[in-house]
Motif scaffolding. Sequence first.
Motif, PDB file in Angstrom:
ATOM      1  N   THR A 463      38.610  11.541 -15.232  1.00 43.18           N
ATOM      2  CA  THR A 463      37.310  10.518 -14.878  1.00 43.18           C
ATOM      3  C   THR A 463      36.480  11.202 -14.181  1.00 43.18           C
ATOM      4  N   VAL A 464      35.055  11.515 -14.238  1.00 41.03           N
ATOM      5  CA  VAL A 464      34.109  12.204 -13.793  1.00 41.03           C
ATOM      6  C   VAL A 464      33.278  11.261 -13.225  1.00 41.03           C
ATOM      7  N   ALA A 465      32.913  11.014 -11.895  1.00 38.84           N
ATOM      8  CA  ALA A 465      31.894  10.365 -11.447  1.00 38.84           C
ATOM      9  C   ALA A 465      30.982  10.837 -10.398  1.00 38.84           C
ATOM     10  N   SER A 466      29.774  10.230 -10.243  1.00 42.24           N
ATOM     11  CA  SER A 466      28.577  10.533  -9.523  1.00 42.24           C
ATOM     12  C   SER A 466      28.515   9.674  -8.400  1.00 42.24           C
ATOM     13  N   ASN A 467      27.815  10.134  -7.116  1.00 43.22           N
ATOM     14  CA  ASN A 467      27.485   9.183  -6.141  1.00 43.22           C
ATOM     15  C   ASN A 467      26.362   8.447  -6.630  1.00 43.22           C
ATOM     16  N   ARG A 468      25.710   8.503  -7.741  1.00 41.09           N
ATOM     17  CA  ARG A 468      24.624   7.763  -8.155  1.00 41.09           C
ATOM     18  C   ARG A 468      25.235   6.690  -9.256  1.00 41.09           C
ATOM     19  N   PRO A 488      15.451  13.274 -11.189  1.00 38.63           N
ATOM     20  CA  PRO A 488      15.402  14.106 -10.246  1.00 38.63           C
ATOM     21  C   PRO A 488      16.030  13.514  -8.908  1.00 38.63           C
ATOM     22  N   GLY A 489      16.642  14.360  -8.209  1.00 39.33           N
ATOM     23  CA  GLY A 489      17.494  14.071  -6.953  1.00 39.33           C
ATOM     24  C   GLY A 489      18.594  14.932  -6.853  1.00 39.33           C
ATOM     25  N   ARG A 490      19.346  14.561  -5.764  1.00 43.08           N
ATOM     26  CA  ARG A 490      20.496  15.311  -5.388  1.00 43.08           C
ATOM     27  C   ARG A 490      21.927  14.437  -5.690  1.00 43.08           C
ATOM     28  N   TYR A 491      22.700  15.232  -6.702  1.00 41.74           N
ATOM     29  CA  TYR A 491      23.746  14.494  -7.006  1.00 41.74           C
ATOM     30  C   TYR A 491      25.190  15.119  -6.671  1.00 41.74           C
ATOM     31  N   THR A 498      44.496  11.241 -14.394  1.00 39.62           N
ATOM     32  CA  THR A 498      45.162   9.866 -14.651  1.00 39.62           C
ATOM     33  C   THR A 498      46.542   9.980 -15.372  1.00 39.62           C
ATOM     34  N   ASN A 499      47.543   9.237 -15.082  1.00 38.78           N
ATOM     35  CA  ASN A 499      48.738   9.182 -15.991  1.00 38.78           C
ATOM     36  C   ASN A 499      49.291   7.540 -15.570  1.00 38.78           C
ATOM     37  N   GLU A 500      50.667   7.301 -16.268  1.00 33.74           N
ATOM     38  CA  GLU A 500      50.808   5.949 -16.259  1.00 33.74           C
ATOM     39  C   GLU A 500      51.101   5.533 -15.012  1.00 33.74           C
ATOM     40  N   PHE A 501      51.374   6.407 -13.797  1.00 35.46           N
ATOM     41  CA  PHE A 501      51.867   5.971 -12.582  1.00 35.46           C
ATOM     42  C   PHE A 501      50.452   5.733 -11.615  1.00 35.46           C
ATOM     43  N   GLY A 502      49.280   6.310 -12.276  1.00 38.35           N
ATOM     44  CA  GLY A 502      48.083   5.936 -11.751  1.00 38.35           C
ATOM     45  C   GLY A 502      47.026   7.274 -11.479  1.00 38.35           C
ATOM     46  N   ASP A 503      46.206   7.130 -10.458  1.00 38.83           N
ATOM     47  CA  ASP A 503      45.171   8.248 -10.531  1.00 38.83           C
ATOM     48  C   ASP A 503      45.422   9.315  -9.377  1.00 38.83           C
ATOM     49  N   SER A 504      45.208  10.340  -9.601  1.00 40.04           N
ATOM     50  CA  SER A 504      45.397  11.665  -8.836  1.00 40.04           C
ATOM     51  C   SER A 504      44.328  11.536  -7.534  1.00 40.04           C
ATOM     52  N   ARG A 505      44.467  12.106  -6.506  1.00 39.22           N
ATOM     53  CA  ARG A 505      43.597  12.165  -5.538  1.00 39.22           C
ATOM     54  C   ARG A 505      42.077  12.878  -6.018  1.00 39.22           C
ATOM     55  N   SER A 506      40.997  12.333  -5.741  1.00 39.00           N
ATOM     56  CA  SER A 506      39.781  12.926  -6.341  1.00 39.00           C
ATOM     57  C   SER A 506      39.507  14.462  -5.790  1.00 39.00           C
ATOM     58  N   SER A 507      39.021  15.156  -6.539  1.00 38.04           N
ATOM     59  CA  SER A 507      38.783  16.616  -6.345  1.00 38.04           C
ATOM     60  C   SER A 507      37.733  16.518  -5.269  1.00 38.04           C
ATOM     61  N   ARG A 508      37.444  17.582  -4.586  1.00 37.71           N
ATOM     62  CA  ARG A 508      36.321  17.814  -3.863  1.00 37.71           C
ATOM     63  C   ARG A 508      35.194  17.778  -4.534  1.00 37.71           C
ATOM     64  N   LYS A 509      33.932  17.203  -4.015  1.00 41.00           N
ATOM     65  CA  LYS A 509      32.596  17.113  -4.675  1.00 41.00           C
ATOM     66  C   LYS A 509      31.908  18.422  -4.975  1.00 41.00           C
ATOM     67  N   VAL A 510      31.300  18.462  -6.119  1.00 43.54           N
ATOM     68  CA  VAL A 510      30.445  19.523  -6.260  1.00 43.54           C
ATOM     69  C   VAL A 510      28.963  19.038  -6.200  1.00 43.54           C
ATOM     70  N   ARG A 511      28.030  19.647  -5.628  1.00 45.35           N
ATOM     71  CA  ARG A 511      26.721  19.128  -5.408  1.00 45.35           C
ATOM     72  C   ARG A 511      25.637  19.925  -6.412  1.00 45.35           C
ATOM     73  N   VAL A 512      24.762  18.930  -6.783  1.00 45.87           N
ATOM     74  CA  VAL A 512      23.618  19.713  -7.703  1.00 45.87           C
ATOM     75  C   VAL A 512      22.325  18.950  -7.277  1.00 45.87           C
ATOM     76  N   ASP A 513      21.144  19.857  -7.669  1.00 44.59           N
ATOM     77  CA  ASP A 513      20.068  19.237  -7.415  1.00 44.59           C
ATOM     78  C   ASP A 513      19.336  19.278  -8.576  1.00 44.59           C
ATOM     79  N   ILE A 514      18.580  18.146  -9.209  1.00 46.24           N
ATOM     80  CA  ILE A 514      17.881  17.992 -10.229  1.00 46.24           C
ATOM     81  C   ILE A 514      16.374  17.889  -9.658  1.00 46.24           C
ATOM     82  N   ARG A 515      15.220  18.788 -10.358  1.00 46.35           N
ATOM     83  CA  ARG A 515      14.044  18.675 -10.002  1.00 46.35           C
ATOM     84  C   ARG A 515      13.096  18.164 -10.972  1.00 46.35           C
TER      85      ARG A 515
END
Length: 515
Positions: A463-468, A488-491, A498-515
């Motif tokens: 699963t990939v999720a953004s702050n927006r 446009p904005g910062r994301y 995920t497996n049958e036991f649940g979700d892993s810890r979330s990865s470190r976030k990667v930041r991108v800017d849309i102009r």
Amino acid sequence: MADTVAPALTDFDFTPSTVDVFTGEKQVTVTARVTDATGAEAPTMILASESTSQQLGFGTMTRTSGDTKDGTYSRTVTIPTTAAPGDWRVSIYPLRDTIGNSQTGFNNHPTKLKVTNGPADTAAPVLADFDFTPTTVDVSTGEKQVTVTARVTDATGAEAPTMILASESTSQQLGFGTMTRTSGDTKDGTYSRTVTIPTTAAPGDWRVSIYPLRDTIGNSQTGFNNHPTKLKVTNGATAPAAPTKVSAVHGDQSAQVSWTASANNGGSAVTEYTITSTPGGITKTVAGDQTTATITGLTNGTAYTFTVAATNGMGNGPASEPSNEVTPVAPATVPSAPTNVTAAGGNASATISWTKPTANGSPITGYTVTSTPGGVIKTVTGADTTSITIGGLTNGTTYTFTVTATNAIGDSATSHRSNEVTPAASATVPDRVDKPQAKVKNRKVIIRWKPVGSNGSDLTGYTVASNRGHLKTVAPGKTKVVFRKLKPGRYKFKVTATNEFGDSRSSRKVRVDIR
């Protein structure tokens, strides 16, 4: 000196001594040796039936050797088929010499010629009747008399029977001797003998017996004739008291019963004890000097008690009080093998379970579980502990397990093998995804990441999720997601596995800017 002595019969015989004229006439030869100083005349002989008036063979004998002073004479007589059966007397008339000296009486041979007219008698005499009276005597007031009678029959003629009285509880014997014929004859006669029973006679049962009967030609019975009724001798004695302290110990389909001898034997020695079971009425009789007996034929699992009664010459005494209750059982053996052995794999371990077996008469004290391969062994105590976890196994190796049960007798047979199990590390949530990479192009963002370990449970997706609030889920084999037409904005984007036991810890976030 003048000869004044009658001739002498120095030898006298005949042959055969028995003839059977059933199949035809027979011949008998009579011989005699006669001596005389002057010279004897030839002797005259005759055969005479002792049961009829028949006579045969009368006539002068012929000299076959010697002379008148010492000669041997012979005469052969034909015995016809009409000759009377039975004993015949063989006689030589009074001998006389040539000068008139003469014997005064007949010379009768001591043996009788036996004539038969039919099949030979090969049967022993028959005891046609046998009794005694009285059947009970009390010698406490003085000696008593018992009269024994018997009727004996035989085709040829029986010898007089011999009898005896014998105590069944001691070695005393009375009345041994030949019975007297009181009527009839040897072929069908009644005999009697009266025996005095002294005051010293042992109280109790006495056996009344007639020795094996025998006839005059040697036919004989092979065994004693014991009267079915016993002569009972009393001297004021009574039946014995009941034994005491009767106890029992169980065995396998049996019990050992013990008791204390009767304190009062009633004045007559105890000859036997009879033990009786309840239920079942199984009995056993032992000699009067015994105070223990093993009763067999019992049913395992059934509770029994036992009574004991004493017997003496006066009869049976009362039964004792019942023994303690015992329940026969089969002897204890090793337990049966455990059943239903199953195994479940763990991390370098396995949990083994089984069904408790039959103890077979001795409580189960524990179990031993053994692995194959490796021979890893673990024991547990207690009959009701039927599951155990064995550690120290190698993850990835396939194992089976067997179980044995133990009691005081020993170890059971080994159980059947369990199912196969393969230990493995414990499954958990997936590993954390490394910080993903992001690429921006014309308001489009491409997120990429590296695959992660599933930790024992297959991945079900990423699963990939953004702050927006943007969210996308992809299959476990995918490692890329594309987000399009972003404003446009910062994301900031993060990835979780995920497996049958649940979700892993979330990865470190990667930041991108849309102009």
